[in-house]
Design an enzyme around this catalytic site. Structure first.
Site, PDB file in Angstrom:
ATOM      1  N   GLY A 124       0.821  -1.215   0.000  1.00  0.00           N
ATOM      2  CA  GLY A 124       0.000   0.000   0.000  1.00  0.00           C
ATOM      3  C   GLY A 124       0.854   1.263   0.000  1.00  0.00           C
ATOM      4  O   GLY A 124       1.944   1.293   0.571  1.00  0.00           O
TER       5      GLY A 124
ATOM      6  N   ARG B 116       1.321  -5.739  -5.018  1.00  0.00           N
ATOM      7  CA  ARG B 116       1.345  -6.656  -3.874  1.00  0.00           C
ATOM      8  C   ARG B 116       1.779  -8.076  -4.237  1.00  0.00           C
ATOM      9  O   ARG B 116       1.465  -9.013  -3.515  1.00  0.00           O
ATOM     10  CB  ARG B 116      -0.049  -6.708  -3.244  1.00  0.00           C
ATOM     11  CG  ARG B 116      -0.452  -5.455  -2.498  1.00  0.00           C
ATOM     12  CD  ARG B 116      -1.639  -5.703  -1.600  1.00  0.00           C
ATOM     13  NE  ARG B 116      -2.114  -4.475  -0.991  1.00  0.00           N
ATOM     14  CZ  ARG B 116      -1.611  -3.943   0.125  1.00  0.00           C
ATOM     15  NH1 ARG B 116      -0.613  -4.546   0.739  1.00  0.00           N
ATOM     16  NH2 ARG B 116      -2.100  -2.821   0.619  1.00  0.00           N
TER      17      ARG B 116
ATOM     18  N   ASP C 254       5.005  -7.749   5.475  1.00  0.00           N
ATOM     19  CA  ASP C 254       5.049  -8.873   4.529  1.00  0.00           C
ATOM     20  C   ASP C 254       6.157  -8.671   3.489  1.00  0.00           C
ATOM     21  O   ASP C 254       6.875  -9.609   3.159  1.00  0.00           O
ATOM     22  CB  ASP C 254       3.696  -9.015   3.813  1.00  0.00           C
ATOM     23  CG  ASP C 254       2.629  -9.584   4.752  1.00  0.00           C
ATOM     24  OD1 ASP C 254       2.984 -10.372   5.657  1.00  0.00           O
ATOM     25  OD2 ASP C 254       1.448  -9.240   4.595  1.00  0.00           O
TER      26      ASP C 254
ATOM     27  N   LYS D 249       8.010   0.659   5.646  1.00  0.00           N
ATOM     28  CA  LYS D 249       6.919   1.503   5.136  1.00  0.00           C
ATOM     29  C   LYS D 249       5.580   0.959   5.595  1.00  0.00           C
ATOM     30  O   LYS D 249       5.398  -0.249   5.632  1.00  0.00           O
ATOM     31  CB  LYS D 249       6.970   1.478   3.609  1.00  0.00           C
ATOM     32  CG  LYS D 249       5.777   2.080   2.923  1.00  0.00           C
ATOM     33  CD  LYS D 249       5.117   1.125   1.922  1.00  0.00           C
ATOM     34  CE  LYS D 249       4.382  -0.010   2.580  1.00  0.00           C
ATOM     35  NZ  LYS D 249       3.481  -0.763   1.699  1.00  0.00           N
ATOM     36  N   THR D 250       4.665   1.719   5.986  1.00  0.00           N
ATOM     37  CA  THR D 250       3.235   1.434   6.058  1.00  0.00           C
ATOM     38  C   THR D 250       2.551   2.491   6.926  1.00  0.00           C
ATOM     39  O   THR D 250       3.018   2.807   8.027  1.00  0.00           O
ATOM     40  CB  THR D 250       2.858   0.035   6.593  1.00  0.00           C
ATOM     41  OG1 THR D 250       1.445  -0.050   6.666  1.00  0.00           O
ATOM     42  CG2 THR D 250       3.422  -0.320   7.965  1.00  0.00           C
TER      43      THR D 250
ATOM     44  N   ASP E 229       0.014   1.975   8.429  1.00  0.00           N
ATOM     45  CA  ASP E 229      -0.614   1.263   9.547  1.00  0.00           C
ATOM     46  C   ASP E 229       0.178   1.387  10.859  1.00  0.00           C
ATOM     47  O   ASP E 229      -0.379   1.170  11.934  1.00  0.00           O
ATOM     48  CB  ASP E 229      -0.780  -0.221   9.210  1.00  0.00           C
ATOM     49  CG  ASP E 229      -1.777  -0.450   8.092  1.00  0.00           C
ATOM     50  OD1 ASP E 229      -2.282   0.549   7.544  1.00  0.00           O
ATOM     51  OD2 ASP E 229      -2.051  -1.614   7.765  1.00  0.00           O
TER      52      ASP E 229
HETATM   53  P1  FBP Z   1       0.613  -1.966   3.605  1.00  0.00           P
HETATM   54  O1  FBP Z   1       0.600  -2.802   4.846  1.00  0.00           O
HETATM   55  O2  FBP Z   1       1.043  -2.695   2.403  1.00  0.00           O
HETATM   56  O3  FBP Z   1       1.378  -0.706   3.825  1.00  0.00           O
HETATM   57  O4  FBP Z   1      -0.884  -1.490   3.271  1.00  0.00           O
HETATM   58  C1  FBP Z   1      -1.671  -0.952   4.266  1.00  0.00           C
HETATM   59  C2  FBP Z   1      -3.057  -0.592   3.798  1.00  0.00           C
HETATM   60  O5  FBP Z   1      -3.138   0.788   3.505  1.00  0.00           O
HETATM   61  C3  FBP Z   1      -4.058  -0.985   4.867  1.00  0.00           C
HETATM   62  O6  FBP Z   1      -4.229   0.049   5.805  1.00  0.00           O
HETATM   63  C4  FBP Z   1      -5.270  -1.341   4.053  1.00  0.00           C
HETATM   64  O7  FBP Z   1      -6.055  -2.316   4.695  1.00  0.00           O
HETATM   65  C5  FBP Z   1      -4.701  -1.905   2.798  1.00  0.00           C
HETATM   66  O8  FBP Z   1      -3.448  -1.304   2.624  1.00  0.00           O
HETATM   67  C6  FBP Z   1      -5.568  -1.644   1.583  1.00  0.00           C
HETATM   68  O9  FBP Z   1      -5.054  -2.338   0.513  1.00  0.00           O
HETATM   69  P2  FBP Z   1      -5.247  -1.891  -0.991  1.00  0.00           P
HETATM   70  O10 FBP Z   1      -4.353  -0.735  -1.241  1.00  0.00           O
HETATM   71  O11 FBP Z   1      -4.784  -3.088  -1.752  1.00  0.00           O
HETATM   72  O12 FBP Z   1      -6.668  -1.534  -1.183  1.00  0.00           O
END
Ligand code: FBP
Length: 547
Positions: free
Chosen positions: A77, A141, A172, A198-199, A201
């Site tokens: 993400g 991803r 991951d 990175k994230t 979250d």
């Molecule tokens: P990462 O863990 O890859 O940084 O992604 C986090 C996130 O933004 C979450 O908060 C959310 O649930 C998910 O990605 C959404 O995924 P997508 O971008 O595939 O819709």
């Protein structure tokens, strides 16, 4: 690309590097490390990259560095600051040797496997300095896990004479970086792999990794939006606003926004799990708050709901675990079944207890849980409309309470989901500097021959001069967890610590916030102006690092 006036002005912002990375760089090595759990198993799986020391960059002697080519991947993400990791990496590689070249693999790890790449040059990169988004090379991803993928990657790395690969990602993706580093080392391919945390979250952190980049900016953007809603709510005084906040699993984002905005309620998934609460317990608690305020003429308020909540409700969590295994082994025909057939298939295969939970779920939630997982085996919780589900359940309960005379107020609701609004925002000053330093750190880890490390920048609540850059072996963050029906080595997610200072701060105030209207309106992210406004860290980080 046409630039906004903001972006033109922002282009000239010069990120500051930690002292240890400014001129000649030396390396200080600490004690060797062990992983956090399942040591024997993980040591056996990572014989070449296990136990390496934590390293820190300090001022050192001038040195000459051989020319080298590097590859970079943005994975998972989006998070504000990703471009600055690449600019920090690029500038440092060029400083080490002007002949160094940087290649970007396109649309995530898939670009490495499919041999899709571009060369990142000075003219190209200048358009992306201090910008949000991952559009410089795109993200994806794809999970790197098979020998075939590793070998496909090696083919293109060898062809481009690339000797090091930087993977910018969450837990991951950094697990993948660790597995790839071990594989290339075992094969003696001469390719170093470095990760970057990175994230948005905020769940990739530990003593050495103070925060994952993007959390700072994203929570500031969401807090601005929540503050605006609080003000609207306090002006019209007629709605309860149910706001779901991104964060696939941990509730760090919701908690940080609550500390910034003082909503009436902020649910914390980790607490729901600890207290073994059911969906009905949660709705009951919310209805009591709504009813208390209604009795005092306040038929309005703001409730924050973390995106991952549903998975943390113990009965639903157990159901998801069994569904994960079931879906990992279902045949291809499952994907082509109608929703009704998928439901039938699931009900026929679930254990009795989980079948009962599945049957009680509203149909749209049950359907979301039955969908295919993401490539890492995760339920796609951002697709589940928990905010609407919970508000609907509150409306139903309050209706009953009204009939029995227990609720005398009015209840009208509005729903919001904040996630994508913040993931590509222009990075705050904190993320701008932090990310640039992470990229520079990654370059120095490469120059020092390291592989299987994650770049780190610490002491970031202190003035920038005192920030410390270095690296941590990724193996030290691993434990064994069940994924897609199998036990796998993965980085352990950092969930909200219920004994930690940020959660305690919420606990200390939440009773008052639920009864009074104690809203705080943080306003937009500020890029120029007084340092106490522009350079402030998140409240979470400040509390966690408090001595
Ligand atoms: P990462 O863990 O890859 O940084 O992604 C986090 C996130 O933004 C979450 O908060 C959310 O649930 C998910 O990605 C959404 O995924 P997508 O971008 O595939 O819709």
């Amino acid at each position: 690309m046409e630039k906004s006036a903001f972006q033109k002005a922002r282009d000239s912002y010069k990120p500051v590097l930690p002292k240890g990375l400014r001129t000649a760089v030396g390396l200080k090595e600490d004690e060797t490390t062990a992983c956090i759990a399942n040591q024997d198993e993980i040591k056996a799986m990572f014989p070449n990259t296990y136990g390496m020391p934590v390293v820190e960059f300090v001022e050192g002697e001038e040195a000459c560095y051989e020319q080298m080519n590097t590859g970079v991947i943005l994975s998972g993400g989006q998070a504000p600051g990703g471009h600055n990791v690449i600019t920090g990496l690029f500038d440092t590689l060029k400083k080490l040797n002007p002949e160094n070249r940087l290649f970007g693999f396109l649309l995530g790890p898939g670009g490495l496997v499919k041999h899709k790449y571009i060369e990142i040059t000075e003219t190209f990169i200048n358009d992306f300095r201090n910008t949000g988004g991952f559009d410089m090379v795109g993200s994806g991803r794809t999970k790197l896990e098979t020998v075939e993928q590793f070998e496909k990657g090696y083919e293109i790395l060898k062809y481009l004479n690339i000797r090091s690969l930087v993977i910018i990602g969450g837990d991951d993706s950094n697990t993948n970086a660790c597995v790839l580093a071990e594989y290339y080392k075992a094969k003696n391919y001469g390719i170093q792999v470095i990760g970057c945390p990175k994230t948005i979250d905020g769940d990739l952190k530990c003593e050495e990794i103070e925060t994952s980049f993007g959390f700072d900016t994203a929570t500031k953007v969401y807090s601005e939006l929540i503050g605006n809603i609080e003000r609207d709510c306090n002006s019209a005084r007629k709605y309860w606003h149910f706001i779901k906040l991104m964060g696939r699993s941990a509730s760090h984002i919701a908690l940080e926004c609550a500390l910034q905005c003082h909503p009436n309620v902020c649910l914390i998934s980790e607490e729901v799990k600890e207290k073994d609460m059911s969906l009905n317990d949660i709705v009951d608690y919310l209805c009591k708050v709504i009813s208390y305020r209604a009795d005092r003429g306040m038929n309005y308020g703001v409730i924050l709901i973390p995106e991952g909540l549903i998975e943390f409700i113990p009965a639903i969590g157990r159901l998801i675990d069994e569904l994960n295994d079931l879906l990992a082994f279902h045949g291809d025909d499952y994907r082509f079944m109608s929703h009704g057939e998928q439901r039938e298939y699931i009900l026929n295969h679930l254990s009795e207890a989980n079948k009962r939970t599945f049957e009680t779920l509203p149909s749209e939630v049950a359907r979301q849980l039955s969908l295919d997982r993401d490539p890492h085996g995760n339920v796609q919780v951002s697709l589940i409309e928990t905010e609407k589900l919970i508000s609907k359940m509150c409306a139903a309960k309050l209706k009953k309470w009204k009939e029995s005379g227990k609720f005398k107020g009015k209840f009208a609701s509005q729903h919001h989901f904040f996630g994508y609004e913040g993931r590509c925002a222009a990075p705050s000053n904190y993320d701008t500097n932090y990310c640039y330093a992470l990229g520079a750190s990654a370059a120095h880890l490469i120059a020092n021959g390291k592989t299987g490390y994650m770049a780190t920048v610490r002491n970031t609540t202190a003035p920038k001069d005192e920030w410390k850059a270095g690296g941590i072996p990724i193996t030290s963050l691993l434990n064994m967890e069940r994924r897609n029906g199998e036990m796998k080595p993965v980085i352990c997610k950092a969930l909200v610590d219920l004994k930690g200072r940020p959660f305690k701060e919420l606990m200390m105030h939440r009773d008052e916030w639920s009864k009074e209207t104690a809203f705080v309106y943080p306003g937009p992210v500020q890029y120029w102006g007084p340092s106490e406004v522009c350079d402030r860290t998140t409240i979470t980080l400040a509390l966690e690092r408090q001595k």
